[in-house]
Write a protein that holds these residues in place. Structure first.
Motif, PDB file in Angstrom:
ATOM      1  N   ASP A   1      -8.672  12.575 -35.213  1.00 25.69           N
ATOM      2  CA  ASP A   1     -10.443  12.330 -35.148  1.00 25.69           C
ATOM      3  C   ASP A   1     -11.232  13.561 -34.325  1.00 25.69           C
TER       4      ASP A   1
ATOM      5  N   ASN B   1     -12.807  11.901 -30.995  1.00 22.78           N
ATOM      6  CA  ASN B   1     -12.021  12.605 -29.965  1.00 22.78           C
ATOM      7  C   ASN B   1     -12.533  12.604 -28.969  1.00 22.78           C
TER       8      ASN B   1
ATOM      9  N   THR C   1      -2.601  10.964 -34.805  1.00 29.19           N
ATOM     10  CA  THR C   1      -4.341  10.281 -35.504  1.00 29.19           C
ATOM     11  C   THR C   1      -5.294  10.132 -34.626  1.00 29.19           C
ATOM     12  N   THR C   2      -5.318  10.682 -33.146  1.00 31.70           N
ATOM     13  CA  THR C   2      -5.864  10.464 -32.043  1.00 31.70           C
ATOM     14  C   THR C   2      -6.766  11.911 -32.480  1.00 31.70           C
TER      15      THR C   2
END
Length: 127
Positions: free
Chosen positions: A80, A83, A76-77
């Protein structure tokens, strides 16, 4: 064999990379997905590349070289679009795994390129 350092996340990367880079003649950085408790990354391309990276970047490294493994986070990180690894002008990542020579940032291998031994020969070729 290269000295290996492990970094987790963008803040730790920013806080330590310049000091680490000053400590070695040659610094190569592998950006990869975070590993779980069993030591396996959520990123299948990172898992596929790991044996090639270990052989070509760690075991056969020049003396006084440093190999930094940077965990870019969980799925998920990483996904993004904001990020920080994607936005940082020094890393500008669009895919993981990515291998970058920190002192010559134009030298990089990305994605499935890290599963092709012949590309490591080109990557490590002296100019």
């Amino acid at each position: 064999m290269a000295k290996v350092e492990k970094i987790s996340g963008y803040d730790e990367f920013i806080a330590s990379i310049e000091k680490l880079a000053a400590s070695a003649d040659n610094v190569n950085i592998l950006f990869t997905g975070k590993k779980d408790e069993s030591g396996r990354s959520w990123c299948p391309d990172c898992v596929d590349a790991e044996p090639y990276v270990n052989k070509h970047c760690i075991e056969n490294a020049e003396p006084n070289s440093l190999f930094v493994v940077v965990d870019v986070g969980d799925r998920t990180t990483w996904k993004d679009i904001k990020n920080p690894f994607r936005l940082d002008r020094n890393t500008h990542l669009s895919v993981i795994p990515t291998l970058i020579n920190w002192k010559e940032k134009a030298k990089r291998l990305e994605g499935d390129q890290l599963c092709k031994p012949e590309l490591f020969d080109i990557y490590f070729e002296q100019d």
